[in-house]
Design a protein around this motif. Sequence first.
Motif, mmCIF file in Angstrom:
data_model
loop_
_atom_site.group_PDB
_atom_site.id
_atom_site.type_symbol
_atom_site.label_atom_id
_atom_site.label_comp_id
_atom_site.label_asym_id
_atom_site.label_seq_id
_atom_site.Cartn_x
_atom_site.Cartn_y
_atom_site.Cartn_z
ATOM 1 N N ASN A 46 0.851 -1.179 0.000
ATOM 2 C CA ASN A 46 0.000 0.000 0.000
ATOM 3 C C ASN A 46 0.884 1.224 0.000
ATOM 4 O O ASN A 46 2.017 1.191 0.501
ATOM 5 C CB ASN A 46 -0.882 0.024 1.259
ATOM 6 C CG ASN A 46 -1.870 -1.120 1.274
ATOM 7 O OD1 ASN A 46 -2.651 -1.260 0.344
ATOM 8 N ND2 ASN A 46 -1.817 -1.944 2.298
ATOM 9 N N SER A 47 0.388 2.321 -0.522
ATOM 10 C CA SER A 47 1.206 3.529 -0.606
ATOM 11 C C SER A 47 1.644 4.024 0.771
ATOM 12 O O SER A 47 2.685 4.651 0.901
ATOM 13 C CB SER A 47 0.472 4.633 -1.364
ATOM 14 O OG SER A 47 -0.742 4.950 -0.709
ATOM 15 N N GLU A 48 0.876 3.733 1.825
ATOM 16 C CA GLU A 48 1.216 4.204 3.176
ATOM 17 C C GLU A 48 2.234 3.313 3.886
ATOM 18 O O GLU A 48 2.637 3.607 5.006
ATOM 19 C CB GLU A 48 -0.039 4.282 4.054
ATOM 20 C CG GLU A 48 -1.150 5.132 3.504
ATOM 21 C CD GLU A 48 -2.026 4.375 2.490
ATOM 22 O OE1 GLU A 48 -2.178 3.137 2.608
ATOM 23 O OE2 GLU A 48 -2.522 5.023 1.565
ATOM 24 N N ASP A 49 2.629 2.203 3.268
ATOM 25 C CA ASP A 49 3.543 1.270 3.926
ATOM 26 C C ASP A 49 4.898 1.885 4.219
ATOM 27 O O ASP A 49 5.374 2.759 3.496
ATOM 28 C CB ASP A 49 3.759 0.023 3.061
ATOM 29 C CG ASP A 49 2.618 -0.966 3.151
ATOM 30 O OD1 ASP A 49 2.020 -1.083 4.234
ATOM 31 O OD2 ASP A 49 2.325 -1.612 2.134
ATOM 32 N N THR A 81 5.605 -1.593 8.469
ATOM 33 C CA THR A 81 4.393 -2.349 8.174
ATOM 34 C C THR A 81 4.733 -3.617 7.408
ATOM 35 O O THR A 81 3.962 -4.566 7.427
ATOM 36 C CB THR A 81 3.388 -1.507 7.370
ATOM 37 O OG1 THR A 81 4.025 -1.026 6.178
ATOM 38 C CG2 THR A 81 2.883 -0.323 8.201
ATOM 39 N N ILE A 82 5.895 -3.614 6.735
ATOM 40 C CA ILE A 82 6.350 -4.785 5.980
ATOM 41 C C ILE A 82 7.866 -4.912 6.126
ATOM 42 O O ILE A 82 8.589 -3.932 5.942
ATOM 43 C CB ILE A 82 5.997 -4.678 4.482
ATOM 44 C CG1 ILE A 82 4.479 -4.635 4.276
ATOM 45 C CG2 ILE A 82 6.622 -5.821 3.679
ATOM 46 C CD1 ILE A 82 4.051 -4.375 2.837
ATOM 47 N N ASN A 85 10.003 -7.039 16.652
ATOM 48 C CA ASN A 85 9.936 -5.839 17.489
ATOM 49 C C ASN A 85 9.934 -4.548 16.687
ATOM 50 O O ASN A 85 9.597 -3.499 17.217
ATOM 51 C CB ASN A 85 11.088 -5.827 18.484
ATOM 52 C CG ASN A 85 10.986 -6.976 19.469
ATOM 53 O OD1 ASN A 85 9.896 -7.399 19.828
ATOM 54 N ND2 ASN A 85 12.119 -7.494 19.880
ATOM 55 N N ARG A 86 10.299 -4.596 15.428
ATOM 56 C CA ARG A 86 10.337 -3.396 14.583
ATOM 57 C C ARG A 86 9.048 -3.204 13.800
ATOM 58 O O ARG A 86 8.863 -2.188 13.138
ATOM 59 C CB ARG A 86 11.504 -3.473 13.605
ATOM 60 C CG ARG A 86 12.884 -3.650 14.243
ATOM 61 C CD ARG A 86 13.213 -2.532 15.238
ATOM 62 N NE ARG A 86 14.490 -2.735 15.871
ATOM 63 C CZ ARG A 86 15.610 -2.155 15.488
ATOM 64 N NH1 ARG A 86 15.626 -1.327 14.490
ATOM 65 N NH2 ARG A 86 16.736 -2.408 16.134
ATOM 66 N N LEU A 87 8.160 -4.188 13.845
ATOM 67 C CA LEU A 87 6.891 -4.101 13.118
ATOM 68 C C LEU A 87 5.820 -3.387 13.931
ATOM 69 O O LEU A 87 5.800 -3.466 15.157
ATOM 70 C CB LEU A 87 6.361 -5.505 12.795
ATOM 71 C CG LEU A 87 7.078 -6.294 11.704
ATOM 72 C CD1 LEU A 87 6.621 -7.750 11.740
ATOM 73 C CD2 LEU A 87 6.810 -5.685 10.340
ATOM 74 N N THR A 88 4.903 -2.725 13.238
ATOM 75 C CA THR A 88 3.698 -2.207 13.867
ATOM 76 C C THR A 88 2.773 -3.389 14.137
ATOM 77 O O THR A 88 2.930 -4.455 13.525
ATOM 78 C CB THR A 88 2.969 -1.220 12.942
ATOM 79 O OG1 THR A 88 2.618 -1.906 11.727
ATOM 80 C CG2 THR A 88 3.815 -0.002 12.616
ATOM 81 N N VAL A 89 1.798 -3.226 15.023
ATOM 82 C CA VAL A 89 0.780 -4.258 15.187
ATOM 83 C C VAL A 89 0.048 -4.357 13.848
ATOM 84 O O VAL A 89 -0.339 -3.350 13.257
ATOM 85 C CB VAL A 89 -0.183 -3.926 16.340
ATOM 86 C CG1 VAL A 89 -1.346 -4.909 16.378
ATOM 87 C CG2 VAL A 89 0.566 -3.941 17.667
ATOM 88 N N GLY A 90 -0.087 -5.569 13.347
ATOM 89 C CA GLY A 90 -0.657 -5.784 12.012
ATOM 90 C C GLY A 90 0.394 -5.826 10.918
ATOM 91 O O GLY A 90 0.108 -6.193 9.781
ATOM 92 N N GLY A 91 1.641 -5.467 11.267
ATOM 93 C CA GLY A 91 2.733 -5.510 10.296
ATOM 94 C C GLY A 91 3.091 -6.944 9.947
ATOM 95 O O GLY A 91 2.850 -7.873 10.725
ATOM 96 N N GLY A 137 4.678 -13.880 8.618
ATOM 97 C CA GLY A 137 4.196 -13.765 9.982
ATOM 98 C C GLY A 137 3.564 -12.402 10.165
ATOM 99 O O GLY A 137 4.050 -11.412 9.608
ATOM 100 N N ILE A 138 2.475 -12.346 10.913
ATOM 101 C CA ILE A 138 1.781 -11.088 11.175
ATOM 102 C C ILE A 138 1.879 -10.791 12.670
ATOM 103 O O ILE A 138 1.569 -11.649 13.499
ATOM 104 C CB ILE A 138 0.297 -11.167 10.762
ATOM 105 C CG1 ILE A 138 0.169 -11.508 9.283
ATOM 106 C CG2 ILE A 138 -0.416 -9.844 11.083
ATOM 107 C CD1 ILE A 138 -1.257 -11.785 8.833
ATOM 108 N N LYS A 139 2.291 -9.575 12.989
ATOM 109 C CA LYS A 139 2.371 -9.171 14.393
ATOM 110 C C LYS A 139 0.966 -8.805 14.857
ATOM 111 O O LYS A 139 0.424 -7.780 14.471
ATOM 112 C CB LYS A 139 3.329 -7.987 14.567
ATOM 113 C CG LYS A 139 3.499 -7.580 16.008
ATOM 114 C CD LYS A 139 4.569 -6.515 16.144
ATOM 115 C CE LYS A 139 4.761 -6.133 17.600
ATOM 116 N NZ LYS A 139 5.901 -5.209 17.760
ATOM 117 N N ASN A 140 0.400 -9.666 15.687
ATOM 118 C CA ASN A 140 -0.976 -9.467 16.136
ATOM 119 C C ASN A 140 -1.096 -8.881 17.524
ATOM 120 O O ASN A 140 -2.195 -8.652 17.994
ATOM 121 C CB ASN A 140 -1.738 -10.791 16.095
ATOM 122 C CG ASN A 140 -2.006 -11.201 14.664
ATOM 123 O OD1 ASN A 140 -2.317 -10.373 13.823
ATOM 124 N ND2 ASN A 140 -1.880 -12.490 14.378
ATOM 125 N N SER A 141 0.021 -8.668 18.223
ATOM 126 C CA SER A 141 -0.058 -8.118 19.564
ATOM 127 C C SER A 141 1.209 -7.327 19.867
ATOM 128 O O SER A 141 2.143 -7.288 19.096
ATOM 129 C CB SER A 141 -0.214 -9.242 20.588
ATOM 130 O OG SER A 141 0.989 -9.958 20.704
#
Length: 180
Positions: A34-37, A104-105, A128-134, A170-174
Amino acid sequence: MDNKTLNFKTSDKVFSPKSIDKGTMEMISKVEFNSEDKVLDLGCGYGFVGIYASKIAGVEKVVMVDVQDKAIELAQQNIEINNITNATLIQSDGFKNMFETGFTIILSNPPYHVDFAVPKNFIEKGFNRLTVGGKMYMVTKRKEWYKKKFISIFGGVKIWEVDGYYIFMGIKNSMKYASK
């Protein structure tokens, strides 16, 4: 791929100098940009993934990291050749000299023909560097160790198998933090 043209300088001193690695192409084919990534190309080599994310996918911000002098030199030249303005290039052994967060990715095709020290660090510290949902994507030719590692850190993993390559997501869910 889009109809935009990308050009690259390479060297036999970096990974996959003659053409883009098939595993890397399979990995990016699974990503929905996505453009916001905010994208991290972890182990960027001569810069294909980060430049693709910036130029073709049109993401907002790209950070490219590699430990090798030659890879950094080539990635910088390729950023300039392809007129990339939203990318940051950092020389670092994984996350040692790279302090940015909020990705985000994260995309990586780590060295997987030796031991697991590098991908272990990438997965644990990348979480640890990802946003939640990243999302973290990684491509290898080995399955079991990566599957177990992604599950232990992310709590689950999606795996695609394509022509002998395994693409992990893998998706950071928390907000939990990876061990070590």
